[in-house]
Scaffold this motif. Structure first.
Motif, PDB file in Angstrom:
ATOM      1  N   ALA A  68     -18.837 -32.759  -2.388  1.00  9.41           N
ATOM      2  CA  ALA A  68     -17.383 -32.878  -2.211  1.00  9.41           C
ATOM      3  C   ALA A  68     -16.683 -33.110  -3.551  1.00  9.41           C
ATOM      4  CB  ALA A  68     -17.068 -34.019  -1.246  1.00  9.41           C
ATOM      5  N   MET A  69     -17.266 -33.951  -4.407  1.00  7.30           N
ATOM      6  CA  MET A  69     -16.665 -34.198  -5.718  1.00  7.30           C
ATOM      7  C   MET A  69     -16.687 -32.937  -6.579  1.00  7.30           C
ATOM      8  SD  MET A  69     -15.340 -37.141  -6.111  1.00  7.30           S
ATOM      9  CE  MET A  69     -15.204 -37.097  -7.890  1.00  7.30           C
ATOM     10  N   SER A  70     -17.739 -32.156  -6.460  1.00  8.83           N
ATOM     11  CA  SER A  70     -17.823 -30.910  -7.229  1.00  8.83           C
ATOM     12  C   SER A  70     -16.785 -29.901  -6.743  1.00  8.83           C
ATOM     13  CB  SER A  70     -19.227 -30.315  -7.113  1.00  8.83           C
ATOM     14  OG  SER A  70     -20.193 -31.203  -7.615  1.00  8.83           O
ATOM     15  N   ALA A  71     -16.574 -29.858  -5.418  1.00  7.30           N
ATOM     16  CA  ALA A  71     -15.536 -28.978  -4.875  1.00  7.30           C
ATOM     17  C   ALA A  71     -14.155 -29.427  -5.356  1.00  7.30           C
ATOM     18  CB  ALA A  71     -15.593 -28.980  -3.351  1.00  7.30           C
ATOM     19  N   LEU A  72     -13.941 -30.749  -5.399  1.00  9.25           N
ATOM     20  CA  LEU A  72     -12.675 -31.279  -5.895  1.00  9.25           C
ATOM     21  C   LEU A  72     -12.483 -30.929  -7.370  1.00  9.25           C
ATOM     22  CD1 LEU A  72     -10.136 -32.998  -5.437  1.00  9.25           C
ATOM     23  CD2 LEU A  72     -11.516 -35.020  -5.999  1.00  9.25           C
ATOM     24  N   THR A  77      -9.875 -27.815 -11.763  1.00 13.47           N
ATOM     25  CA  THR A  77      -9.948 -26.840 -12.853  1.00 13.47           C
ATOM     26  C   THR A  77      -9.399 -25.474 -12.428  1.00 13.47           C
ATOM     27  OG1 THR A  77     -12.230 -26.304 -12.210  1.00 13.47           O
ATOM     28  CG2 THR A  77     -11.924 -27.955 -13.935  1.00 13.47           C
ATOM     29  N   GLY A  78      -9.376 -25.213 -11.132  1.00 11.55           N
ATOM     30  CA  GLY A  78      -8.883 -23.927 -10.648  1.00 11.55           C
ATOM     31  C   GLY A  78      -7.368 -23.808 -10.693  1.00 11.55           C
ATOM     32  N   LEU A  79      -6.679 -24.914 -10.496  1.00 13.52           N
ATOM     33  CA  LEU A  79      -5.213 -24.871 -10.481  1.00 13.52           C
ATOM     34  C   LEU A  79      -4.637 -24.397 -11.821  1.00 13.52           C
ATOM     35  CD1 LEU A  79      -4.387 -28.072  -8.390  1.00 13.52           C
ATOM     36  CD2 LEU A  79      -3.868 -25.701  -7.775  1.00 13.52           C
ATOM     37  N   PRO A  80      -5.048 -24.974 -12.962  1.00 16.20           N
ATOM     38  CA  PRO A  80      -4.540 -24.435 -14.240  1.00 16.20           C
ATOM     39  C   PRO A  80      -5.011 -23.005 -14.496  1.00 16.20           C
ATOM     40  CG  PRO A  80      -5.494 -26.614 -14.540  1.00 16.20           C
ATOM     41  CD  PRO A  80      -5.889 -26.152 -13.184  1.00 16.20           C
ATOM     42  N   PHE A 181      -7.091 -17.475  -2.761  1.00 16.30           N
ATOM     43  CA  PHE A 181      -8.506 -17.112  -2.694  1.00 16.30           C
ATOM     44  C   PHE A 181      -9.228 -17.403  -4.007  1.00 16.30           C
ATOM     45  CE2 PHE A 181      -6.853 -14.883   0.965  1.00 16.30           C
ATOM     46  CZ  PHE A 181      -7.851 -15.109   1.896  1.00 16.30           C
ATOM     47  N   LYS A 182      -8.505 -17.413  -5.106  1.00 16.05           N
ATOM     48  CA  LYS A 182      -9.121 -17.857  -6.356  1.00 16.05           C
ATOM     49  C   LYS A 182      -9.506 -19.330  -6.258  1.00 16.05           C
ATOM     50  CE  LYS A 182      -6.721 -14.728  -9.558  1.00 16.05           C
ATOM     51  NZ  LYS A 182      -5.763 -14.687 -10.687  1.00 16.05           N
ATOM     52  N   LEU A 183      -8.617 -20.136  -5.677  1.00 14.86           N
ATOM     53  CA  LEU A 183      -8.923 -21.559  -5.510  1.00 14.86           C
ATOM     54  C   LEU A 183     -10.112 -21.755  -4.578  1.00 14.86           C
ATOM     55  CD1 LEU A 183      -5.444 -23.342  -5.266  1.00 14.86           C
ATOM     56  CD2 LEU A 183      -7.097 -23.427  -7.129  1.00 14.86           C
ATOM     57  N   TYR A 184     -10.171 -20.964  -3.514  1.00 13.92           N
ATOM     58  CA  TYR A 184     -11.329 -21.029  -2.623  1.00 13.92           C
ATOM     59  C   TYR A 184     -12.613 -20.757  -3.401  1.00 13.92           C
ATOM     60  CZ  TYR A 184      -8.160 -20.866   1.445  1.00 13.92           C
ATOM     61  OH  TYR A 184      -7.203 -21.134   2.371  1.00 13.92           O
ATOM     62  N   ALA A 185     -12.566 -19.748  -4.279  1.00 17.05           N
ATOM     63  CA  ALA A 185     -13.757 -19.399  -5.056  1.00 17.05           C
ATOM     64  C   ALA A 185     -14.161 -20.534  -5.997  1.00 17.05           C
ATOM     65  CB  ALA A 185     -13.499 -18.120  -5.858  1.00 17.05           C
ATOM     66  N   PHE A 186     -13.183 -21.138  -6.672  1.00 16.65           N
ATOM     67  CA  PHE A 186     -13.482 -22.246  -7.573  1.00 16.65           C
ATOM     68  C   PHE A 186     -14.064 -23.427  -6.809  1.00 16.65           C
ATOM     69  CE2 PHE A 186     -10.883 -20.061 -10.719  1.00 16.65           C
ATOM     70  CZ  PHE A 186     -11.488 -20.434 -11.914  1.00 16.65           C
ATOM     71  N   MET A 187     -13.512 -23.714  -5.652  1.00 17.99           N
ATOM     72  CA  MET A 187     -13.982 -24.866  -4.882  1.00 17.99           C
ATOM     73  C   MET A 187     -15.377 -24.626  -4.304  1.00 17.99           C
ATOM     74  SD  MET A 187     -10.465 -25.959  -2.923  1.00 17.99           S
ATOM     75  CE  MET A 187     -11.241 -27.320  -2.048  1.00 17.99           C
ATOM     76  N   ILE A 188     -15.588 -23.460  -3.718  1.00 19.97           N
ATOM     77  CA  ILE A 188     -16.894 -23.176  -3.106  1.00 19.97           C
ATOM     78  C   ILE A 188     -17.960 -23.001  -4.174  1.00 19.97           C
ATOM     79  CG2 ILE A 188     -18.178 -21.520  -1.706  1.00 19.97           C
ATOM     80  CD1 ILE A 188     -15.565 -21.006  -0.165  1.00 19.97           C
ATOM     81  N   GLY A 189     -17.632 -22.240  -5.237  1.00 20.75           N
ATOM     82  CA  GLY A 189     -18.591 -22.077  -6.330  1.00 20.75           C
ATOM     83  C   GLY A 189     -18.910 -23.406  -6.997  1.00 20.75           C
ATOM     84  N   GLY A 190     -17.878 -24.238  -7.171  1.00 17.42           N
ATOM     85  CA  GLY A 190     -18.102 -25.562  -7.757  1.00 17.42           C
ATOM     86  C   GLY A 190     -18.984 -26.429  -6.881  1.00 17.42           C
TER      87      GLY A 190
END
Length: 306
Positions: A68-72, A77-80, A181-190
């Motif tokens: 969960a912390m990695s997804a956060l 990092t995905g927002l910027p 969907f970019k944010l989804y990718a950053f969160m899931i990949g993270g």
């Protein structure tokens, strides 16, 4: 019983494969060129290390918290990253890596430059597991990760990621919002990379800021590109092969890095899609061989039935 050296290599193959699959979601599926995968791996590793050494958590309790912390962290990092593209995104992700590493070094809460030691072994029923059992647990985690990423690629989200990767403007026109969907990718990949970081921490049992800096992030990117960017098989093969390759050339210790580097250069010159990437020479021939074998087997069964 397997030799301890073999167990170590196999376990590291599985761990790096999980991390590579996390980067593959971000850079392969969604097309976001990210050189900061070490941030998410490090977040997972440090979260589990802190929870199990200082807060009394077990490995099994720490895993969901670390993921969960990695997804956060992927979200943070995905927002910027939504404001930049391609080369600028790569530079931005490099900057994030150095900020992350500096925070781990200079904040004593994270153990400073010495990191966190004495990360406990994984226990089942109160008894620490052997290295071989831990290897099997790690491979089970890898199979779970492979299943999740294959499902994601074939789902509606995978189709949306492919649309965003190929043409953001066209994706927006048909009702797909690239930023979301970019944010989804950053969160899931993270989250996936952090999952690999958890297993890394409990295998090495010692984490430092330098384990998750710029060079390890580049190393994971090389794995994914070497195997075949955007493919699950490529990410796993690249991670396994490049973990094993330095060990194969251990007998020429002085020239090992030279051979390693030349192998990558030759591959990228003659097979830029990766060894097992879609449309690569090796993958085309493997598919052709599989289809021929399947046809022969099918004909053999037909004749036997007649």
């Amino acid at each position: 019983m397997l030799d301890a050296y073999v167990i170590t290599i196999l376990t590291l193959m599985a761990i790096w494969s999980i991390v590579a699959l996390g980067l593959n979601v971000i850079s392969g599926f969604a097309g976001q060129f990210n050189l900061g995968i070490g941030i998410y791996m490090g977040t997972g590793a440090y979260t589990t290390a802190m929870l199990t050494t200082a807060a009394g958590f077990s490995f099994w309790q720490a895993v969901p918290c670390a993921v969960a912390m990695s997804a956060l962290m992927g979200l943070v990092t995905g927002l910027p990253a939504l404001r930049v593209r391609e080369d600028s995104l790569a530079v931005l992700s490099i900057g994030f890596v150095f900020v992350f590493e500096s925070l781990l070094i200079y904040l004593p809460y994270f153990g400073g430059p010495l990191g966190i030691s004495r990360v406990p072994r994984v226990s089942i029923g109160g008894e620490p597991v052997s290295n071989q059992t831990y290897m099997l647990i790690t491979f089970a985690a890898l199979l779970l990760t492979i299943g999740v990423t294959l499902y994601l690629r074939r789902s509606w989200m995978g189709l949306a990621w492919e649309s965003v990767r190929e043409n953001e403007l066209a994706a927006n026109v048909i009702g797909i919002y690239p930023a979301r969907f970019k944010l989804y990718a950053f969160m899931i990949g993270g989250a996936i990379a952090g999952f690999g970081g958890v297993f890394y921490a409990h295998f090495i049992r010692y984490v430092t800021p330098y384990d998750f800096g710029f060079l390890p992030s580049v190393y994971v990117l090389v794995m994914v590109v070497f195997g075949g960017l955007g493919t699950v098989r490529g990410a796993v093969f690249g991670a396994c092969f490049l973990t094993l390759l330095p060990e194969l050339f251990r007998f020429v210790q002085d020239y090992r890095n030279l051979i390693f580097g030349m192998t990558l250069v030759i591959l990228m010159l003659y097979e830029p899609r990766g060894l097992l990437g879609d449309g690569s020479f090796v993958w085309r021939n493997l598919r052709s061989l599989y289809l021929r074998c399947a046809a022969i087997f099918s004909n053999g069964r037909t004749h036997a039935a007649n």
